[in-house]
Design an enzyme around this catalytic site. Structure first.
Site, mmCIF file in Angstrom:
data_model
loop_
_atom_site.group_PDB
_atom_site.id
_atom_site.type_symbol
_atom_site.label_atom_id
_atom_site.label_comp_id
_atom_site.label_asym_id
_atom_site.label_seq_id
_atom_site.Cartn_x
_atom_site.Cartn_y
_atom_site.Cartn_z
ATOM 1 C CG PHE A 1 -31.515 7.584 17.425
ATOM 2 C CD1 PHE A 1 -31.267 8.859 17.927
ATOM 3 C CD2 PHE A 1 -30.538 6.607 17.593
ATOM 4 C CE1 PHE A 1 -30.062 9.146 18.576
ATOM 5 C CE2 PHE A 1 -29.346 6.882 18.239
ATOM 6 C CZ PHE A 1 -29.098 8.154 18.721
ATOM 7 C CB ALA B 1 -35.921 1.868 6.567
ATOM 8 C CB THR C 1 -25.171 -2.876 13.389
ATOM 9 O OG1 THR C 1 -24.775 -3.173 14.725
ATOM 10 C CG2 THR C 1 -25.882 -4.108 12.853
ATOM 11 C CG ASP C 2 -20.865 -2.799 16.845
ATOM 12 O OD1 ASP C 2 -22.106 -2.949 16.897
ATOM 13 O OD2 ASP C 2 -20.194 -2.376 17.811
ATOM 14 C CD GLU C 3 -26.306 -5.099 18.078
ATOM 15 O OE1 GLU C 3 -26.992 -6.124 18.173
ATOM 16 O OE2 GLU C 3 -26.625 -4.011 18.559
ATOM 17 C CE1 TYR D 1 -31.065 -4.197 14.155
ATOM 18 C CE2 TYR D 1 -29.238 -4.694 15.637
ATOM 19 C CZ TYR D 1 -29.824 -3.876 14.680
ATOM 20 O OH TYR D 1 -29.164 -2.752 14.246
ATOM 21 C CE LYS E 1 -28.820 -3.253 10.141
ATOM 22 N NZ LYS E 1 -29.505 -2.173 9.360
ATOM 23 C CG ASP F 1 -27.994 -11.600 30.657
ATOM 24 O OD1 ASP F 1 -28.257 -10.543 30.066
ATOM 25 O OD2 ASP F 1 -26.862 -12.107 30.693
ATOM 26 C CG HIS G 1 -26.740 -9.859 26.861
ATOM 27 N ND1 HIS G 1 -27.081 -9.284 28.063
ATOM 28 C CD2 HIS G 1 -26.282 -8.839 26.085
ATOM 29 C CE1 HIS G 1 -26.845 -7.993 28.014
ATOM 30 N NE2 HIS G 1 -26.351 -7.700 26.832
HETATM 31 P P1 NAD Z 1 -34.877 3.533 14.699
HETATM 32 O O1 NAD Z 1 -35.586 2.304 15.171
HETATM 33 O O2 NAD Z 1 -34.810 4.712 15.588
HETATM 34 O O3 NAD Z 1 -35.535 4.029 13.322
HETATM 35 C C1 NAD Z 1 -35.886 3.154 12.302
HETATM 36 C C2 NAD Z 1 -36.719 3.933 11.294
HETATM 37 O O4 NAD Z 1 -37.045 3.049 10.207
HETATM 38 C C3 NAD Z 1 -38.048 4.457 11.846
HETATM 39 O O5 NAD Z 1 -38.261 5.779 11.440
HETATM 40 C C4 NAD Z 1 -39.081 3.505 11.252
HETATM 41 O O6 NAD Z 1 -40.354 4.112 11.086
HETATM 42 C C5 NAD Z 1 -38.430 3.166 9.919
HETATM 43 N N1 NAD Z 1 -38.898 1.873 9.396
HETATM 44 C C6 NAD Z 1 -38.976 0.682 10.046
HETATM 45 N N2 NAD Z 1 -39.481 -0.264 9.227
HETATM 46 C C7 NAD Z 1 -39.705 0.348 8.026
HETATM 47 C C8 NAD Z 1 -40.201 -0.120 6.783
HETATM 48 N N3 NAD Z 1 -40.581 -1.409 6.608
HETATM 49 N N4 NAD Z 1 -40.287 0.757 5.760
HETATM 50 C C9 NAD Z 1 -39.911 2.062 5.917
HETATM 51 N N5 NAD Z 1 -39.450 2.545 7.085
HETATM 52 C C10 NAD Z 1 -39.342 1.697 8.130
HETATM 53 O O7 NAD Z 1 -33.437 3.019 14.269
HETATM 54 P P2 NAD Z 1 -32.012 3.731 14.441
HETATM 55 O O8 NAD Z 1 -31.483 3.447 15.779
HETATM 56 O O9 NAD Z 1 -32.119 5.128 13.968
HETATM 57 O O10 NAD Z 1 -31.146 2.855 13.412
HETATM 58 C C11 NAD Z 1 -31.088 3.221 12.025
HETATM 59 C C12 NAD Z 1 -30.203 2.231 11.292
HETATM 60 O O11 NAD Z 1 -28.906 2.230 11.862
HETATM 61 C C13 NAD Z 1 -30.698 0.791 11.342
HETATM 62 O O12 NAD Z 1 -30.485 0.188 10.098
HETATM 63 C C14 NAD Z 1 -29.816 0.153 12.403
HETATM 64 O O13 NAD Z 1 -29.673 -1.232 12.180
HETATM 65 C C15 NAD Z 1 -28.530 0.907 12.198
HETATM 66 N N6 NAD Z 1 -27.657 1.000 13.378
HETATM 67 C C16 NAD Z 1 -28.164 1.454 14.562
HETATM 68 C C17 NAD Z 1 -27.321 1.572 15.665
HETATM 69 C C18 NAD Z 1 -27.835 2.099 16.989
HETATM 70 O O14 NAD Z 1 -27.092 2.110 17.968
HETATM 71 N N7 NAD Z 1 -29.069 2.556 17.076
HETATM 72 C C19 NAD Z 1 -25.972 1.230 15.553
HETATM 73 C C20 NAD Z 1 -25.489 0.780 14.316
HETATM 74 C C21 NAD Z 1 -26.334 0.664 13.239
HETATM 75 P P1 TYD Z 2 -29.228 -1.888 23.571
HETATM 76 O O1 TYD Z 2 -29.288 -0.417 23.760
HETATM 77 O O2 TYD Z 2 -30.519 -2.646 23.452
HETATM 78 O O3 TYD Z 2 -28.284 -2.142 22.325
HETATM 79 P P2 TYD Z 2 -27.637 -3.524 21.765
HETATM 80 O O4 TYD Z 2 -28.273 -4.682 22.420
HETATM 81 O O5 TYD Z 2 -28.002 -3.426 20.330
HETATM 82 O O6 TYD Z 2 -26.174 -3.401 22.039
HETATM 83 O O7 TYD Z 2 -28.430 -2.511 24.773
HETATM 84 C C1 TYD Z 2 -27.104 -2.092 25.082
HETATM 85 C C2 TYD Z 2 -26.618 -2.950 26.230
HETATM 86 O O8 TYD Z 2 -27.395 -2.653 27.394
HETATM 87 C C3 TYD Z 2 -26.784 -4.445 25.987
HETATM 88 O O9 TYD Z 2 -25.682 -5.129 26.570
HETATM 89 C C4 TYD Z 2 -28.071 -4.796 26.744
HETATM 90 C C5 TYD Z 2 -28.049 -3.819 27.924
HETATM 91 N N1 TYD Z 2 -29.385 -3.419 28.421
HETATM 92 C C6 TYD Z 2 -29.707 -3.560 29.773
HETATM 93 O O10 TYD Z 2 -28.881 -4.047 30.591
HETATM 94 N N2 TYD Z 2 -30.936 -3.181 30.200
HETATM 95 C C7 TYD Z 2 -31.877 -2.677 29.361
HETATM 96 O O11 TYD Z 2 -33.014 -2.361 29.807
HETATM 97 C C8 TYD Z 2 -31.524 -2.502 27.976
HETATM 98 C C9 TYD Z 2 -32.519 -1.918 27.008
HETATM 99 C C10 TYD Z 2 -30.273 -2.874 27.555
#
Ligand code: NAD
Ligand code: TYD
Length: 339
Positions: free
Chosen positions: A11, A81, A124-126, A149, A153, A271, A275
């Protein structure tokens, strides 16, 4: 610059690759394993560019990573990744720990061996865990991860920093809040709720739905990473937030209003274990040092995201086929309605 992007078919990584190819002169090598979350359809707009190369492979595969870095000699790594989903990490932590911790280690080792001039680790902020209101995490806030997760991270984040402290490697770390936007896999809150609303299905809200997240539009995140890559100081950590905190229930109600579906579709369900109640961070440091700030306001970004999912129903159908249905059953099948 030549930039080795990992996870560029996911993404955020694909948004970053599209931004690099269309808005900068950088060359991009995208290393991605194409897990369930990686999708080359996200990159059709750039795949024919002569500044773009895709390599299918696992970041845990040291031989492959070394050979690629030796061949390409990138000027920078931007490392996305990861196994990126909390619920999946609760169901199956092993691939999460492997990719997020060991995969990051493999990349850091290759960058050390070949003296790569810059390494941006996307965190990530997590990693800060749950914060009481009105507190906001700054970059020196202690790490207090809760889920497999976020713990993986936090582990990779500390490992990346250790390569700066110990080996003087030019590592930079970004910690972003919850992203949303086009091409997000419908397992995370916003795309799952959009997909279900458009399909007339129930919207499963965990617990009381009052958990708070800060929402960042994906392109704002990518601009923040680019600012860190270009202007950040080696060894530093930069928070990237959307400056828009909302309880989940409010987000879900906005999705229903914008899709014209009734609130009766909301189902409060069991829940998530462990969480985190509230994430909140300050991005004041990034703004002060680079001038970056989030540009997209949440309502506009959400409407734009919903419009994208409506216009790309075939993308949604394809990613929601077989394996997704198994995941949905595993994650939601056992959850009971709370009211
Ligand atoms: P995503 O799950 O959409 O994409 C992850 C990508 O990594 C995929 O294309 C997958 O094929 C690839 N991948 C997974 N394992 C792999 C491996 N072993 N070798 C090579 N490629 C591999 O994730 P995203 O939401 O785009 O997140 C990207 C990064 O940003 C992550 O590091 C995540 O922790 C971080 N991040 C995400 C968010 C969020 O809200 N989505 C917020 C903060 C930080
Ligand atoms: P998520 O998108 O999984 O991100 P993160 O857990 O990394 O913050 O979830 C965002 C918030 O939404 C989190 O508090 C969990 C909640 N959530 C639901 O209530 N229902 C759902 O089906 C999902 C996927 C998340």
């Amino acid at each position: 610059m030549k930039i080795l992007v990992t996870g560029g078919a996911g993404f955020i990584g694909s948004a970053f690759v599209r931004m690099l190819v269309t808005q900068t002169g950088h060359r991009v090598v995208n290393l991605d394993k194409l897990t369930y979350a990686g999708n080359l359809e996200n990159l059709t707009s750039v795949e024919s560019s002569d500044r773009y190369r895709f390599v299918e492979g696992d970041i845990c595969d040291a031989r492959l990573v070394e050979a690629l870095v030796a061949e390409e000699q990138p000027d920078a790594f931007v490392h996305f990744a990861a196994e990126s989903h909390v619920d999946r990490s609760i169901l199956s932590p092993e691939p999460v720990v492997k990719t997020n911790v060991f995969g990051t280690f493999t990349l850091l080792e290759a960058a050390r061996k070949f003296k790569t001039p810059r390494f941006v680790h996307v965190s990530t902020d997590e990693v800060y865990g749950s914060l009481e209101a009105p507190r906001e995490a700054t970059e020196d806030y202690p790490l207090n991860a809760s889920s497999p997760y976020s713990a993986s991270k936090a582990g990779s984040d500390l490992l990346a920093r250790s390569y700066f402290v110990t080996y003087k490697m030019p590592v930079l770390i970004t910690r972003a809040s919850n992203n949303y936007g086009p091409y997000q896999f419908p397992e995370k809150l916003i795309p799952l709720m959009i997909a279900n609303a458009l399909d007339g299905k129930r919207l499963p809200v965990y617990g009381d739905g009052l958990q708070v997240r800060d929402w960042l539009y994906v392109d704002d995140h990518c601009r923040g990473i680019l600012a860190v890559l270009d202007q950040g100081r080696a060894g530093e950590i930069y928070n990237i937030g959307g400056n828009r905190s909302l309880p989940n229930l409010e987000v879900v109600k906005k999705v229903l209003a914008l899709t014209g579906r009734p609130e009766s579709l909301i189902e409060s369900v069991t829940d998530r274990p462990g969480h985190d109640r509230r994430y909140a961070l300050s991005s004041e440091k990034l703004t002060r040092e680079t001038g970056w700030r989030p540009e997209m306001d949440f309502e506009t970004g959400l409407a734009r995201t919903i419009a994208w999912y409506q216009a790309n129903s075939q993308w949604v159908e394809r990613v929601c086929s077989g394996a997704y249905r198994d995941y949905y059953q595993r994650n939601y099948g056992h959850r009971t309605a709370l009211r």
